[in-house]
Motif scaffolding. Structure first.
Motif: not given
Lengths: 113, 115
Positions: A43-44, B2, B4, B90, B106-108
Protein backbone atom coordinates in the motif's frame (compact mmCIF):
# COMPACT_ATOMS: atom_id res chain seq x y z
CA UNK A 1 -9.13 19.43 -15.07
CA UNK A 2 -6.82 19.27 -12.10
CA UNK A 3 -3.38 17.84 -12.77
CA UNK A 4 -0.17 16.98 -10.91
CA UNK A 5 3.05 16.56 -12.85
CA UNK A 6 5.97 14.74 -11.23
CA UNK A 7 9.63 14.59 -12.30
CA UNK A 8 11.79 12.67 -12.77
CA UNK A 9 10.07 9.37 -13.52
CA UNK A 10 13.19 7.43 -12.50
CA UNK A 11 16.07 8.43 -10.25
CA UNK A 12 19.21 6.45 -9.48
CA UNK A 13 21.58 7.57 -6.73
CA UNK A 14 24.46 6.15 -4.75
CA UNK A 15 23.96 5.40 -1.08
CA UNK A 16 24.59 8.53 0.96
CA UNK A 17 23.67 10.92 -1.86
CA UNK A 18 20.63 13.20 -1.80
CA UNK A 19 17.53 12.71 -3.94
CA UNK A 20 15.09 15.40 -5.05
CA UNK A 21 11.68 14.84 -6.63
CA UNK A 22 9.66 17.76 -7.95
CA UNK A 23 5.94 18.23 -8.56
CA UNK A 24 3.74 20.95 -9.94
CA UNK A 25 -0.01 21.23 -9.49
CA UNK A 26 -2.71 23.08 -11.39
CA UNK A 27 -5.51 23.73 -8.87
CA UNK A 28 -4.80 26.95 -7.00
CA UNK A 29 -7.31 25.88 -4.34
CA UNK A 30 -5.21 22.85 -3.35
CA UNK A 31 -4.26 23.16 0.32
CA UNK A 32 -2.71 19.82 1.23
CA UNK A 33 0.28 18.06 -0.33
CA UNK A 34 1.22 14.58 0.90
CA UNK A 35 4.02 12.34 -0.28
CA UNK A 36 3.61 8.58 -0.34
CA UNK A 37 6.15 5.76 -0.65
CA UNK A 38 4.99 2.56 -2.27
CA UNK A 39 7.03 -0.62 -2.26
CA UNK A 40 6.26 -3.37 -4.75
CA UNK A 41 2.95 -5.02 -3.99
CA UNK A 42 2.27 -2.88 -0.94
CA UNK A 43 0.00 0.00 0.00
CA UNK A 44 1.09 3.63 -0.36
CA UNK A 45 2.55 4.83 2.94
CA UNK A 46 2.52 8.46 3.96
CA UNK A 47 6.07 9.67 4.56
CA UNK A 48 5.52 13.40 4.96
CA UNK A 49 2.87 16.00 4.20
CA UNK A 50 2.65 19.77 4.09
CA UNK A 51 -0.26 22.14 4.32
CA UNK A 52 -0.62 25.33 2.34
CA UNK A 53 0.10 27.64 5.27
CA UNK A 54 3.62 26.21 5.66
CA UNK A 55 6.58 26.63 3.31
CA UNK A 56 8.83 23.85 4.54
CA UNK A 57 8.66 20.80 6.77
CA UNK A 58 11.37 18.39 7.84
CA UNK A 59 11.33 14.96 9.44
CA UNK A 60 14.79 13.49 10.01
CA UNK A 61 16.23 12.73 6.52
CA UNK A 62 13.10 13.83 4.66
CA UNK A 63 12.01 17.37 3.88
CA UNK A 64 9.31 18.92 1.75
CA UNK A 65 9.15 22.47 0.40
CA UNK A 66 6.13 24.26 -1.02
CA UNK A 67 6.01 27.31 -3.28
CA UNK A 68 2.34 28.26 -3.56
CA UNK A 69 2.97 31.12 -5.97
CA UNK A 70 4.70 28.86 -8.46
CA UNK A 71 2.51 25.85 -7.58
CA UNK A 72 5.61 23.74 -6.98
CA UNK A 73 6.45 21.34 -4.19
CA UNK A 74 9.46 19.10 -3.76
CA UNK A 75 10.63 16.13 -1.73
CA UNK A 76 14.22 16.02 -0.50
CA UNK A 77 15.78 12.86 0.89
CA UNK A 78 19.27 13.19 2.35
CA UNK A 79 21.77 10.44 3.16
CA UNK A 80 19.86 7.93 1.05
CA UNK A 81 19.91 4.26 2.02
CA UNK A 82 19.11 1.14 -0.04
CA UNK A 83 15.84 0.76 1.88
CA UNK A 84 14.72 4.11 0.45
CA UNK A 85 14.38 2.36 -2.92
CA UNK A 86 10.68 2.45 -3.87
CA UNK A 87 8.16 4.39 -5.94
CA UNK A 88 7.37 7.84 -4.55
CA UNK A 89 4.14 9.67 -5.33
CA UNK A 90 3.30 13.30 -4.75
CA UNK A 91 -0.33 14.36 -4.46
CA UNK A 92 -2.41 17.51 -4.17
CA UNK A 93 -5.83 17.85 -2.62
CA UNK A 94 -8.85 18.83 -4.71
CA UNK A 95 -11.24 19.32 -1.81
CA UNK A 96 -11.16 21.40 1.34
CA UNK A 97 -10.88 18.41 3.67
CA UNK A 98 -7.83 17.06 1.86
CA UNK A 99 -9.43 13.66 1.40
CA UNK A 100 -9.65 13.73 -2.39
CA UNK A 101 -6.17 13.61 -3.88
CA UNK A 102 -4.75 13.92 -7.38
CA UNK A 103 -1.53 11.94 -7.66
CA UNK A 104 1.51 12.35 -9.83
CA UNK A 105 2.66 9.44 -11.96
CA UNK A 106 5.38 8.46 -9.54
CA UNK A 107 9.17 8.42 -9.33
CA UNK A 108 11.04 5.13 -9.09
CA UNK A 109 14.00 5.76 -6.78
CA UNK A 110 16.87 3.28 -6.83
CA UNK A 111 19.61 3.60 -4.22
CA UNK A 112 22.65 1.47 -4.88
CA UNK A 113 25.22 0.59 -2.22
CA UNK B 1 0.63 -0.58 9.42
CA UNK B 2 -2.65 1.36 9.36
CA UNK B 3 -5.92 0.05 10.77
CA UNK B 4 -7.56 0.13 7.32
CA UNK B 5 -8.45 -3.29 5.95
CA UNK B 6 -9.81 -4.41 2.58
CA UNK B 7 -11.34 -7.59 1.21
CA UNK B 8 -10.83 -9.61 -0.81
CA UNK B 9 -7.09 -9.30 -1.48
CA UNK B 10 -7.36 -10.66 -5.02
CA UNK B 11 -10.25 -11.21 -7.40
CA UNK B 12 -10.65 -12.52 -10.93
CA UNK B 13 -13.78 -11.66 -12.94
CA UNK B 14 -14.83 -11.82 -16.55
CA UNK B 15 -15.91 -8.95 -18.74
CA UNK B 16 -19.52 -7.87 -18.12
CA UNK B 17 -19.69 -9.20 -14.58
CA UNK B 18 -20.23 -7.14 -11.43
CA UNK B 19 -17.90 -6.89 -8.43
CA UNK B 20 -18.13 -5.62 -4.84
CA UNK B 21 -15.04 -4.60 -2.90
CA UNK B 22 -15.05 -3.88 0.83
CA UNK B 23 -13.16 -1.52 3.10
CA UNK B 24 -13.10 -1.20 6.88
CA UNK B 25 -11.92 2.20 7.98
CA UNK B 26 -9.52 2.90 10.81
CA UNK B 27 -11.22 3.17 14.19
CA UNK B 28 -12.55 6.68 14.74
CA UNK B 29 -12.43 7.63 11.06
CA UNK B 30 -15.63 8.82 9.33
CA UNK B 31 -14.56 9.30 5.71
CA UNK B 32 -13.56 6.73 3.11
CA UNK B 33 -12.06 7.57 -0.27
CA UNK B 34 -11.61 5.05 -3.08
CA UNK B 35 -8.83 5.05 -5.67
CA UNK B 36 -7.98 2.98 -8.73
CA UNK B 37 -4.30 2.30 -9.38
CA UNK B 38 -3.45 0.84 -12.77
CA UNK B 39 -0.11 -0.90 -13.14
CA UNK B 40 2.75 1.61 -13.21
CA UNK B 41 0.50 4.58 -12.52
CA UNK B 42 -0.44 6.74 -9.56
CA UNK B 43 -3.75 6.20 -7.77
CA UNK B 44 -6.77 7.90 -9.39
CA UNK B 45 -9.56 9.28 -7.20
CA UNK B 46 -12.89 7.52 -7.78
CA UNK B 47 -15.10 9.00 -5.04
CA UNK B 48 -15.39 9.51 -1.32
CA UNK B 49 -18.05 8.85 1.30
CA UNK B 50 -18.68 11.00 4.32
CA UNK B 51 -21.44 10.22 6.80
CA UNK B 52 -22.94 7.61 4.48
CA UNK B 53 -23.23 9.93 1.46
CA UNK B 54 -21.10 10.32 -1.65
CA UNK B 55 -19.22 13.56 -1.16
CA UNK B 56 -17.03 14.12 -4.21
CA UNK B 57 -16.35 12.12 -7.33
CA UNK B 58 -13.53 11.83 -9.83
CA UNK B 59 -13.77 11.18 -13.56
CA UNK B 60 -15.33 7.72 -13.36
CA UNK B 61 -18.58 6.55 -15.03
CA UNK B 62 -21.78 5.79 -13.07
CA UNK B 63 -21.12 2.05 -13.24
CA UNK B 64 -18.71 2.75 -10.39
CA UNK B 65 -20.86 3.21 -7.29
CA UNK B 66 -20.49 2.85 -3.57
CA UNK B 67 -21.98 2.73 -0.13
CA UNK B 68 -20.94 3.71 3.35
CA UNK B 69 -22.46 2.02 6.37
CA UNK B 70 -23.25 3.44 9.85
CA UNK B 71 -19.99 1.96 11.16
CA UNK B 72 -18.19 3.94 8.39
CA UNK B 73 -17.08 0.85 6.48
CA UNK B 74 -17.60 1.12 2.74
CA UNK B 75 -18.20 -0.83 -0.43
CA UNK B 76 -17.17 -0.13 -4.01
CA UNK B 77 -19.37 -1.68 -6.69
CA UNK B 78 -18.40 -1.91 -10.33
CA UNK B 79 -20.98 -3.05 -12.88
CA UNK B 80 -20.44 -4.26 -16.45
CA UNK B 81 -16.74 -4.88 -15.91
CA UNK B 82 -14.36 -3.95 -18.71
CA UNK B 83 -10.82 -5.19 -19.31
CA UNK B 84 -9.47 -1.72 -18.40
CA UNK B 85 -10.98 -2.07 -14.91
CA UNK B 86 -8.12 -4.42 -14.06
CA UNK B 87 -6.21 -2.56 -11.36
CA UNK B 88 -5.39 -2.29 -7.68
CA UNK B 89 -8.31 -0.71 -5.83
CA UNK B 90 -7.32 1.21 -2.73
CA UNK B 91 -9.44 2.70 -0.04
CA UNK B 92 -8.23 5.35 2.37
CA UNK B 93 -9.85 6.52 5.58
CA UNK B 94 -9.60 9.74 7.54
CA UNK B 95 -11.38 11.70 10.24
CA UNK B 96 -13.04 14.80 8.84
CA UNK B 97 -14.50 17.45 11.09
CA UNK B 98 -13.67 20.91 12.31
CA UNK B 99 -10.03 21.75 12.09
CA UNK B 100 -7.14 21.44 9.65
CA UNK B 101 -6.85 19.12 6.69
CA UNK B 102 -6.75 15.52 7.84
CA UNK B 103 -4.28 12.84 6.89
CA UNK B 104 -5.70 9.76 5.20
CA UNK B 105 -4.31 6.27 5.47
CA UNK B 106 -4.51 3.59 2.82
CA UNK B 107 -5.62 0.01 3.07
CA UNK B 108 -3.62 -2.82 1.43
CA UNK B 109 -5.81 -2.83 -1.67
CA UNK B 110 -7.77 -5.35 -3.70
CA UNK B 111 -6.17 -6.50 -6.93
CA UNK B 112 -8.86 -7.03 -9.58
CA UNK B 113 -8.17 -8.86 -12.81
CA UNK B 114 -10.83 -8.76 -15.53
CA UNK B 115 -10.52 -11.40 -18.24
Amino acid sequence: GENVEQHPSTLSVQEGDSAVIKCTYSDSASNYFPWYKQELGKRPQLIIDIRSNVGEKKDQRIAVTLNKTAKHFSLHITETQPEDSAVYFCAASINQAGTALIFGKGTTLSVSS
Amino acid sequence: ETGVTQSPTHLIKTRGQQVTLRCSSQSGHNTVSWYQQALGQGPQFIFQYYREEENGRGNFPPRFSGLQFPNYSSELNVNALELDDSALYLCASSLVGGGPVKTQYFGPGTRLLVL
